[in-house]
Motif scaffolding. Structure first.
Motif, short mmCIF file in Angstrom:
data_model
loop_
_atom_site.label_atom_id
_atom_site.label_comp_id
_atom_site.label_asym_id
_atom_site.label_seq_id
_atom_site.Cartn_x
_atom_site.Cartn_y
_atom_site.Cartn_z
N VAL A 60 -9.07 4.86 -10.61
CA VAL A 60 -8.25 4.19 -11.51
C VAL A 60 -8.68 4.53 -12.66
CG1 VAL A 60 -7.42 2.05 -12.32
CG2 VAL A 60 -7.99 2.31 -9.93
N GLU A 61 -9.99 4.76 -13.21
CA GLU A 61 -10.56 4.89 -14.30
C GLU A 61 -10.14 6.48 -15.06
OE1 GLU A 61 -14.82 5.20 -17.13
OE2 GLU A 61 -14.55 4.57 -14.98
N LYS A 62 -10.11 7.41 -13.94
CA LYS A 62 -9.70 8.67 -14.19
C LYS A 62 -8.42 8.88 -14.50
CE LYS A 62 -13.26 11.22 -11.58
NZ LYS A 62 -13.56 12.31 -10.36
N VAL A 63 -7.63 7.82 -14.54
CA VAL A 63 -6.01 8.11 -14.96
C VAL A 63 -5.81 6.99 -16.15
CG1 VAL A 63 -3.66 7.65 -14.11
CG2 VAL A 63 -5.21 8.58 -12.30
N PHE A 64 -6.46 5.97 -16.08
CA PHE A 64 -6.18 4.91 -16.98
C PHE A 64 -7.35 4.63 -18.03
CE2 PHE A 64 -3.13 3.76 -13.40
CZ PHE A 64 -2.13 4.15 -13.83
N GLY A 65 -8.44 5.09 -17.79
CA GLY A 65 -9.62 4.88 -18.76
C GLY A 65 -9.61 5.58 -20.02
N PRO A 66 -10.36 5.64 -21.09
CA PRO A 66 -10.41 6.15 -22.13
C PRO A 66 -10.32 7.60 -22.14
CG PRO A 66 -12.63 5.17 -21.48
CD PRO A 66 -11.73 4.85 -20.79
N GLU A 67 -10.98 8.31 -21.29
CA GLU A 67 -10.76 9.81 -21.09
C GLU A 67 -10.43 10.17 -19.78
OE1 GLU A 67 -14.94 11.40 -21.61
OE2 GLU A 67 -15.10 10.31 -23.64
N PRO A 68 -8.75 10.14 -19.71
CA PRO A 68 -8.36 10.40 -18.48
C PRO A 68 -8.40 11.89 -18.04
CG PRO A 68 -6.86 9.84 -20.27
CD PRO A 68 -7.90 9.93 -21.00
N GLU A 69 -8.55 12.12 -16.74
CA GLU A 69 -8.86 13.35 -15.99
C GLU A 69 -7.64 13.57 -15.04
OE1 GLU A 69 -12.60 13.57 -14.06
OE2 GLU A 69 -13.22 12.32 -15.58
N ALA A 70 -6.47 12.57 -14.80
CA ALA A 70 -5.75 12.92 -13.80
C ALA A 70 -4.37 12.05 -14.22
CB ALA A 70 -6.03 12.59 -12.20
N GLY A 71 -3.07 12.43 -13.89
CA GLY A 71 -2.07 11.75 -14.04
C GLY A 71 -1.49 10.67 -13.25
N MET A 72 -2.25 10.77 -11.91
CA MET A 72 -1.41 10.03 -10.90
C MET A 72 -2.88 9.42 -10.17
SD MET A 72 1.89 11.66 -9.62
CE MET A 72 1.12 13.47 -9.84
N LYS A 78 0.74 -1.28 0.09
CA LYS A 78 0.25 0.04 0.05
C LYS A 78 1.01 1.23 -0.02
CE LYS A 78 -4.26 -1.51 1.66
NZ LYS A 78 -5.56 -1.23 2.70
N SER A 79 1.93 1.18 -0.36
CA SER A 79 3.02 2.31 -0.49
C SER A 79 3.41 2.50 -1.96
CB SER A 79 4.17 2.32 0.48
OG SER A 79 3.63 2.27 1.84
N THR A 80 2.53 2.63 -2.90
CA THR A 80 2.87 2.73 -4.23
C THR A 80 1.78 3.84 -4.84
OG1 THR A 80 1.13 0.87 -4.71
CG2 THR A 80 3.42 0.20 -4.65
N VAL A 81 2.61 4.77 -5.73
CA VAL A 81 1.79 5.86 -6.30
C VAL A 81 1.73 5.54 -7.94
CG1 VAL A 81 1.48 8.18 -6.91
CG2 VAL A 81 2.32 7.40 -4.59
N TRP A 82 0.76 5.26 -8.39
CA TRP A 82 0.57 4.85 -9.89
C TRP A 82 0.41 6.01 -10.78
CZ3 TRP A 82 1.23 -0.25 -11.51
CH2 TRP A 82 1.52 -1.15 -10.14
N TYR A 83 0.79 5.92 -12.00
CA TYR A 83 0.80 7.24 -12.77
C TYR A 83 0.83 6.46 -14.25
CZ TYR A 83 5.73 6.31 -13.66
OH TYR A 83 7.14 5.65 -14.18
N SER A 84 0.35 7.57 -15.01
CA SER A 84 0.47 7.26 -16.48
C SER A 84 1.58 7.89 -17.05
CB SER A 84 -0.64 8.23 -17.17
OG SER A 84 -0.43 8.28 -18.69
N GLU A 98 4.47 -0.08 -19.26
CA GLU A 98 4.43 0.45 -20.07
C GLU A 98 3.37 1.71 -20.09
OE1 GLU A 98 4.66 -1.30 -23.97
OE2 GLU A 98 6.34 -2.89 -23.20
N ASP A 99 2.32 1.29 -20.12
CA ASP A 99 1.23 2.29 -19.93
C ASP A 99 0.72 2.69 -18.64
OD1 ASP A 99 0.61 1.75 -22.92
OD2 ASP A 99 -0.49 -0.09 -22.32
N ALA A 100 1.08 1.92 -17.34
CA ALA A 100 0.95 2.11 -16.13
C ALA A 100 2.03 1.70 -15.34
CB ALA A 100 -0.34 1.37 -15.85
N ASN A 101 2.45 2.60 -14.44
CA ASN A 101 3.66 2.36 -13.69
C ASN A 101 3.41 2.75 -12.24
OD1 ASN A 101 6.19 1.15 -13.13
ND2 ASN A 101 7.02 1.92 -15.04
N PHE A 102 4.47 2.70 -11.45
CA PHE A 102 4.42 3.38 -10.19
C PHE A 102 5.64 3.74 -9.53
CE2 PHE A 102 5.99 -0.91 -8.96
CZ PHE A 102 6.69 -0.66 -7.79
N PHE A 103 5.66 4.56 -8.62
CA PHE A 103 6.76 4.85 -7.83
C PHE A 103 6.52 4.81 -6.52
CE2 PHE A 103 4.68 9.10 -8.73
CZ PHE A 103 4.49 9.56 -7.53
#
Length: 444
Positions: free
Chosen positions: A269-281, A155-161, A302-307
């Motif tokens: 998750v959809e807001k970052v990785f869905g067809p109409e993104p609204e956020a980067g992380m 639970k210490s992962t931040v996912w991003y596009s 590739e399309d989704a990663n984390f730091f």
């Protein structure tokens, strides 16, 4: 394929303990769906919080159990209020056989209510062989092992596009302040920084725990988790203040505070990785990957990663874990078959079923990492297992609390942090509300 087969052969002892000698063929091979079908005609009812993709993926594990033993399974979603739903079913004479418990506090409550059967000798032996002691400790109450941690979470992962960060010209941040700065740059490029799932109060407890563990340190984290430290302590106020800076920044949160409060976890998750993104992380656990992959077709790495969730101020980077423990209810109509399911879940074989699908990490240290479908999940799983072996992680704080405080929708910590998201202007008053609710739930 050869690496996975080697692992299954190496774990043959554990499987045999759980299912008898039929689990391992005489030619040193493990046949798919092998077993003597000794439970044919029985149905194991399993209750748990999982829905959507997680429920679908867990069903494949249950189907593998059916193929091996002949027992049918029936999964009953409970929603977030596991304690209330299971208690009602027990009172109504319709108790499930197995419950997948998402909070340590709920497991402890069930055990103290006398609802649970201790794990069988076969299951306990397999737990000793396949799991680090930390997982056995969290599954035990008063020295008796009741819960088997089948699914863990990092639970210490931040996912991003990667595309969103690349278009904004920012690198993955190394500190909390850098993360907020990067978020504002992402916002300037046309997307909000974060999708926050404020409709689900549990996500807000996870935000708080990572900030608190990093900012206050492990010693105070442990004390607060056990309510040996009051929530009115200045360390809590400080963490809420840090979190409040994010919550009140309309540039950082997709839809602002109102939008966040109307967004559930899958929606975030959809807001970052869905067809109409609204956020980067989007901040949440490793299970974000399963939703991004299964629902939106993203290729992890590739399309989704984390730091890693970055350290706050001068603190260390936090490592917060969670998990779902399988327990057997005494009042289940087929509790013996339910115990056989737990014995199956102790094996690397069972974990490999879900690991190959995605959106899952097993705390089973003997699961071959090759079972995971991508390098990102493989690395995350190794990190968590290694940390567990070193006793270097902290379990989700809200999951350790009594359910009335840390695990119930619309009340306790979940609701108070939702109220704080709505209006983060007074961290001290929020800390006082948290202490009032905690004192009531802990009986102190």
């Amino acid at each position: 394929m050869m690496r996975r087969r080697t692992t299954l052969l190496a774990s043959c002892t554990a499987i045999a303990l759980a299912f008898g000698s039929t689990a391992c063929g005489g030619d040193d091979d493990v046949s798919a769906g092998g077993g003597d079908k000794a439970l044919s005609g029985q149905t194991v009812t399993v209750a748990g919080v999982w829905s959507g993709t997680e429920q679908k993926n867990f069903q494949k594990v249950l189907d593998a159990f059916t193929e091996k033993t002949g027992a049918k399974t029936r999964f009953v979603p409970t929603g977030d209020n596991v304690s209330t739903v299971v208690g009602s079913k027990i009172e109504g004479g319709d108790a499930p056989d197995v419950v997948m418990v998402p909070q340590v506090g709920v497991l402890q409550q069930f055990a103290k209510n006398g609802w649970l059967k201790p794990l069988s000798a076969k299951a306990q032996t397999a737990v000793d062989e396949n799991f680090a002691p930390v997982w056995k400790n969290y599954g035990s109450v008063d020295g008796k092992l009741y819960g088997l941690y089948f699914k863990a979470a990092h639970k210490s992962t931040v996912w991003y596009s990667p595309d969103a960060l690349a278009q904004a010209g920012v690198e993955t941040p190394k500190t909390y302040d850098e993360m907020l700065k990067a978020g504002r740059t992402v916002s300037d490029s046309g997307l909000s920084a974060f999708a926050v799932a404020g409709q689900d109060g549990w996500t807000l407890t996870d935000w708080f725990e990572n900030v608190y563990l990093s900012q206050a340190g492990a010693e105070k984290y442990d004390a607060l988790a056990a309510h040996k430290l009051k929530w009115t302590d200045q360390s809590v106020v400080d963490a809420l203040t840090t979190l409040g800076k994010l919550f009140k920044d309309k540039q950082l949160i997709a839809g602002g505070q109102k939008g966040a409060l109307n967004t559930d976890f899958p929606g975030s998750v959809e807001k970052v990785f869905g067809p109409e993104p609204e956020a980067g992380m989007v901040y949440e656990g490793d299970f974000v990957a399963g939703v991004a992959k299964d629902q939106f077709g993203k290729k992890i790495g590739e399309d989704a990663n984390f730091f890693p969730f970055p350290p706050v101020g001068s603190g260390d980077a936090p490592v917060v874990s969670g998990g779902d423990a399988a327990v057997v209810l005494k009042d289940g109509k087929n509790s013996e078959a339910g115990m056989a399911l737990l014995e199956y879940l102790t094996t690397p074989e069972a974990s490999a079923v879900w690991a190959g699908i995605g959106g899952y990490i097993s705390p089973n240290k003997n699961l071959d990492l090759a079972s995971y479908g991508d390098d990102v999940t493989r690395a995350t799983a190794k990190s968590l297992v290694d940390a567990g072996n070193a006793d270097a992680v902290r379990f989700d704080m809200s999951d350790q609390a009594p359910a009335a405080f840390g695990g119930t929708k619309g009340t306790g910590e979940w609701k108070i942090l939702q109220d704080f998201l709505r209006d983060p202007s007074n961290p001290k008053a929020t800390a006082a509300e948290l202490e009032k609710a905690a004192a009531k739930a802990y009986g102190s």
